[in-house]
Design a protein around this motif. Structure first.
Motif, PDB file in Angstrom:
ATOM      1  N   THR A  63      43.575  87.993  13.751  1.00  0.00           N
ATOM      2  CA  THR A  63      43.071  87.756  15.108  1.00  0.00           C
ATOM      3  C   THR A  63      42.972  89.063  15.880  1.00  0.00           C
ATOM      4  O   THR A  63      42.015  89.292  16.627  1.00  0.00           O
ATOM      5  CB  THR A  63      43.986  86.769  15.850  1.00  0.00           C
ATOM      6  N   SER A  64      43.954  89.931  15.696  1.00  0.00           N
ATOM      7  CA  SER A  64      43.931  91.237  16.357  1.00  0.00           C
ATOM      8  C   SER A  64      42.709  92.047  15.940  1.00  0.00           C
ATOM      9  O   SER A  64      42.026  92.645  16.777  1.00  0.00           O
ATOM     10  CB  SER A  64      45.211  92.009  16.037  1.00  0.00           C
ATOM     11  N   ALA A  66      39.901  90.960  14.927  1.00  0.00           N
ATOM     12  CA  ALA A  66      38.711  90.364  15.522  1.00  0.00           C
ATOM     13  C   ALA A  66      38.534  90.817  16.971  1.00  0.00           C
ATOM     14  O   ALA A  66      37.420  91.124  17.412  1.00  0.00           O
ATOM     15  CB  ALA A  66      38.789  88.842  15.446  1.00  0.00           C
ATOM     16  N   THR A  67      39.636  90.887  17.728  1.00  0.00           N
ATOM     17  CA  THR A  67      39.527  91.324  19.129  1.00  0.00           C
ATOM     18  C   THR A  67      39.144  92.788  19.234  1.00  0.00           C
ATOM     19  O   THR A  67      38.491  93.207  20.200  1.00  0.00           O
ATOM     20  CB  THR A  67      40.853  91.093  19.877  1.00  0.00           C
ATOM     21  N   PHE A 202      38.386  92.215   9.710  1.00  0.00           N
ATOM     22  CA  PHE A 202      38.468  90.825  10.163  1.00  0.00           C
ATOM     23  C   PHE A 202      37.694  89.886   9.242  1.00  0.00           C
ATOM     24  O   PHE A 202      38.096  88.738   9.030  1.00  0.00           O
ATOM     25  CB  PHE A 202      38.013  90.716  11.624  1.00  0.00           C
ATOM     26  N   VAL A 223      41.869  84.178  11.329  1.00  0.00           N
ATOM     27  CA  VAL A 223      41.473  84.517  12.700  1.00  0.00           C
ATOM     28  C   VAL A 223      41.588  83.278  13.571  1.00  0.00           C
ATOM     29  O   VAL A 223      40.881  82.287  13.355  1.00  0.00           O
ATOM     30  CB  VAL A 223      40.032  85.065  12.753  1.00  0.00           C
ATOM     31  N   LEU A 225      40.735  81.352  16.723  1.00  0.00           N
ATOM     32  CA  LEU A 225      39.632  81.438  17.676  1.00  0.00           C
ATOM     33  C   LEU A 225      40.096  81.286  19.116  1.00  0.00           C
ATOM     34  O   LEU A 225      39.474  81.843  20.032  1.00  0.00           O
ATOM     35  CB  LEU A 225      38.585  80.380  17.337  1.00  0.00           C
ATOM     36  N   PHE A 228      41.486  84.689  20.083  1.00  0.00           N
ATOM     37  CA  PHE A 228      40.349  85.599  20.216  1.00  0.00           C
ATOM     38  C   PHE A 228      39.611  85.359  21.531  1.00  0.00           C
ATOM     39  O   PHE A 228      39.315  86.298  22.280  1.00  0.00           O
ATOM     40  CB  PHE A 228      39.408  85.402  19.029  1.00  0.00           C
ATOM     41  N   ILE A 232      39.793  88.332  24.588  1.00  0.00           N
ATOM     42  CA  ILE A 232      38.583  89.154  24.701  1.00  0.00           C
ATOM     43  C   ILE A 232      38.103  89.402  26.140  1.00  0.00           C
ATOM     44  O   ILE A 232      37.769  90.543  26.482  1.00  0.00           O
ATOM     45  CB  ILE A 232      37.449  88.545  23.850  1.00  0.00           C
TER      46      ILE A 232
END
Length: 275
Positions: A63-64, A66-67, A202, A223, A225, A228, A232
């Motif tokens: 997840t990190s 992805a951000t 990611f 990930v 969501l 995220f 974000i």
């Protein structure tokens, strides 16, 4: 619908939004992509809501990363507009970093949660000690080494960064300054390095986490969501603010701030590892 209106979910949302503020500022200020804050916060939140231990750290890391796609882009754009990013260094280091990321994704997708926590805590502590206690201006050489050592450092940065879920600045900034590289330029270039790490990183964590049991609700692979989506908005907004601050404060304060965040994070993760 009730789950989104519950007190627990509203508290979780508030914490994640606040995390985004801090992560965005740190991303721009230190060029670290914000993952150094996001990973431990997500890890502890997943623990509180009962996410299975076997996937808890992996989901925090995925997840990190992805951000960082958003935070890193916002931070890198701000630094690029100031002309602070070393494009030539990116050209020579980028492919090696990408290779390291691919290796790190494969390793990260196949090792246990405890190993990921240990990597995060130990590497973060070593970097914090280096940044806090290294004498001002101390360096081992006046410039980066040539091939193949320069490329090997890139592989190291890419591999360990993707294992930790960070944007690359945590490792690239102290390594660059060790070779007498200006810290402001190192921070700016690290923001761009974060994008090289986050994109394949990611995607890899999505792949390795598909259909695994125990993940939190609303997760795509490793990930999450919800995390995220809530991190974000604030992180993307505050990253350029952090980048502007980085160009106004002293290099020494910038280095000590970097070390303090890493030290606190490392101790917290080691505590969890031991208990």
């Amino acid at each position: 619908m009730d789950v989104f209106l519950s007190a627990d979910f509203l508290l979780l949302a508030s914490v994640l939004l606040a995390t985004g503020v801090v992560a965005g500022l740190i991303a721009g200020l230190l060029g670290v992509g914000g993952g150094i804050v996001i990973v431990p916060v997500l890890y502890h939140l997943f623990s509180l809501i009962g996410v299975d231990e076997s996937v808890r750290m992996h989901t925090a890391v995925g997840t990190s990363l992805a951000t960082i796609l958003i935070t890193g882009f916002a931070s890198a754009r701000s630094h690029y507009n100031k002309g602070a990013i070393d494009i030539e260094l990116l050209k020579t280091w980028g492919p090696a970093i990408a290779i390291g990321v691919i290796i790190g994704v494969v390793v990260g997708g196949n090792i246990g949660s405890t190993a990921l926590i240990a990597v995060f805590a130990i590497v973060a502590l070593l970097v914090a000690i280096n940044m806090a206690f290294r004498p001002e201006g101390a360096h081992i050489a006046d410039q980066l080494p040539g091939s193949p050592f320069k490329q090997l450092m890139g592989v190291f940065i890419g591999g360990f960064s993707v294992l930790m879920g960070i944007g690359g600045g945590t490792l690239s900034v102290p390594i660059l300054t060790l070779f007498n590289y200006p810290i402001r330029k190192a921070v700016a270039t690290a923001a761009a390095i974060g994008l090289i790490i986050a994109v394949p990183g990611f995607l890899g964590y999505i792949y390795y986490g598909l259909d695994l049991p125990g993940r939190p609700d609303f997760s795509l692979g490793y990930v999450n969501l919800v995390g995220f989506a809530l991190i974000i908005p604030t992180s993307g907004f505050f990253a350029p603010i952090g980048a502007r601050i980085a160009h106004t404060i002293s290099p020494r304060l910038l280095r000590l701030s970097f070390a303090l965040f890493l030290f606190i994070t490392s101790l917290r993760m080691m505590y969890d590892l031991l208990t």
